[in-house]
Write a protein that holds these residues in place. Structure first.
Motif, PDB file in Angstrom:
ATOM      1  N   VAL A  57     -35.885 -51.066  -2.715  1.00  0.00           N
ATOM      2  CA  VAL A  57     -35.478 -49.681  -2.514  1.00  0.00           C
ATOM      3  C   VAL A  57     -34.577 -49.569  -1.286  1.00  0.00           C
ATOM      4  O   VAL A  57     -33.532 -48.919  -1.327  1.00  0.00           O
ATOM      5  N   THR A  58     -34.960 -50.215  -0.199  1.00  0.00           N
ATOM      6  CA  THR A  58     -34.155 -50.180   1.021  1.00  0.00           C
ATOM      7  C   THR A  58     -32.783 -50.798   0.770  1.00  0.00           C
ATOM      8  O   THR A  58     -31.754 -50.241   1.167  1.00  0.00           O
ATOM      9  N   PHE A  59     -32.739 -51.938   0.109  1.00  0.00           N
ATOM     10  CA  PHE A  59     -31.476 -52.607  -0.212  1.00  0.00           C
ATOM     11  C   PHE A  59     -30.552 -51.672  -0.985  1.00  0.00           C
ATOM     12  O   PHE A  59     -29.379 -51.514  -0.648  1.00  0.00           O
ATOM     13  N   LEU A  60     -31.082 -51.030  -2.015  1.00  0.00           N
ATOM     14  CA  LEU A  60     -30.251 -50.149  -2.831  1.00  0.00           C
ATOM     15  C   LEU A  60     -29.821 -48.901  -2.073  1.00  0.00           C
ATOM     16  O   LEU A  60     -28.715 -48.406  -2.263  1.00  0.00           O
ATOM     17  N   ASN A  61     -30.675 -48.397  -1.202  1.00  0.00           N
ATOM     18  CA  ASN A  61     -30.302 -47.230  -0.410  1.00  0.00           C
ATOM     19  C   ASN A  61     -29.225 -47.569   0.611  1.00  0.00           C
ATOM     20  O   ASN A  61     -28.400 -46.727   0.952  1.00  0.00           O
ATOM     21  N   ILE A  62     -29.218 -48.797   1.100  1.00  0.00           N
ATOM     22  CA  ILE A  62     -28.145 -49.224   2.001  1.00  0.00           C
ATOM     23  C   ILE A  62     -26.825 -49.283   1.242  1.00  0.00           C
ATOM     24  O   ILE A  62     -25.782 -48.884   1.758  1.00  0.00           O
ATOM     25  N   LEU A  63     -26.868 -49.740  -0.004  1.00  0.00           N
ATOM     26  CA  LEU A  63     -25.651 -49.813  -0.820  1.00  0.00           C
ATOM     27  C   LEU A  63     -25.153 -48.430  -1.227  1.00  0.00           C
ATOM     28  O   LEU A  63     -23.974 -48.239  -1.452  1.00  0.00           O
ATOM     29  N   ARG A  64     -26.065 -47.522  -1.372  1.00  0.00           N
ATOM     30  CA  ARG A  64     -25.805 -46.139  -1.768  1.00  0.00           C
ATOM     31  C   ARG A  64     -25.406 -46.027  -3.233  1.00  0.00           C
ATOM     32  O   ARG A  64     -25.459 -46.952  -4.012  1.00  0.00           O
ATOM     33  N   ALA A  65     -24.946 -44.848  -3.585  1.00  0.00           N
ATOM     34  CA  ALA A  65     -24.690 -44.510  -4.985  1.00  0.00           C
ATOM     35  C   ALA A  65     -23.510 -45.263  -5.595  1.00  0.00           C
ATOM     36  O   ALA A  65     -23.386 -45.314  -6.808  1.00  0.00           O
TER      37      ALA A  65
END
Length: 97
Positions: A22-30
């Motif tokens: 989740v953190t990884f994907l939130n760093i990448l953003r939308a």
């Protein structure tokens, strides 16, 4: 690397929808090229990552999706994930994050 994979039209998934995923994907953003997150927990499957919206799917989903690359969030499980993918007749590139 993700930009290169995306530019080449490759399908990339994350394997592991816990806090690191989740953190990884939130760093990448939308604007991330990643649409799906594989998680073996059936209570997560069919739901979505907060903020960025990737869908949680079961490993079985990958039979039809045919990913080119799998980003492994917990390297301890790399061999197990590789075995699961091989049993399904899949051979995507595994990348440890």
């Amino acid at each position: 690397t993700l930009r290169e994979l995306s530019a080449a039209g490759k399908r990339v998934v994350v394997w592991g929808g816990g806090s690191k995923g989740v953190t990884f994907l939130n760093i990448l953003r939308a604007d991330s090229p990643i649409e799906f997150v594989v998680d073996i927990n059936p209570r997560k499957q069919g739901k979505f990552i907060p903020v960025t919206g990737q869908k949680y799917v079961s490993p079985e989903f990958l039979r039809g999706y045919q990913p080119d690359a799998v980003l492994v969030m917990n390297p301890i499980y790399t061999d197990e994930i590789a075995a699961t993918l091989a049993q399904m007749g899949l051979s995507p590139t595994l990348m440890q994050v």
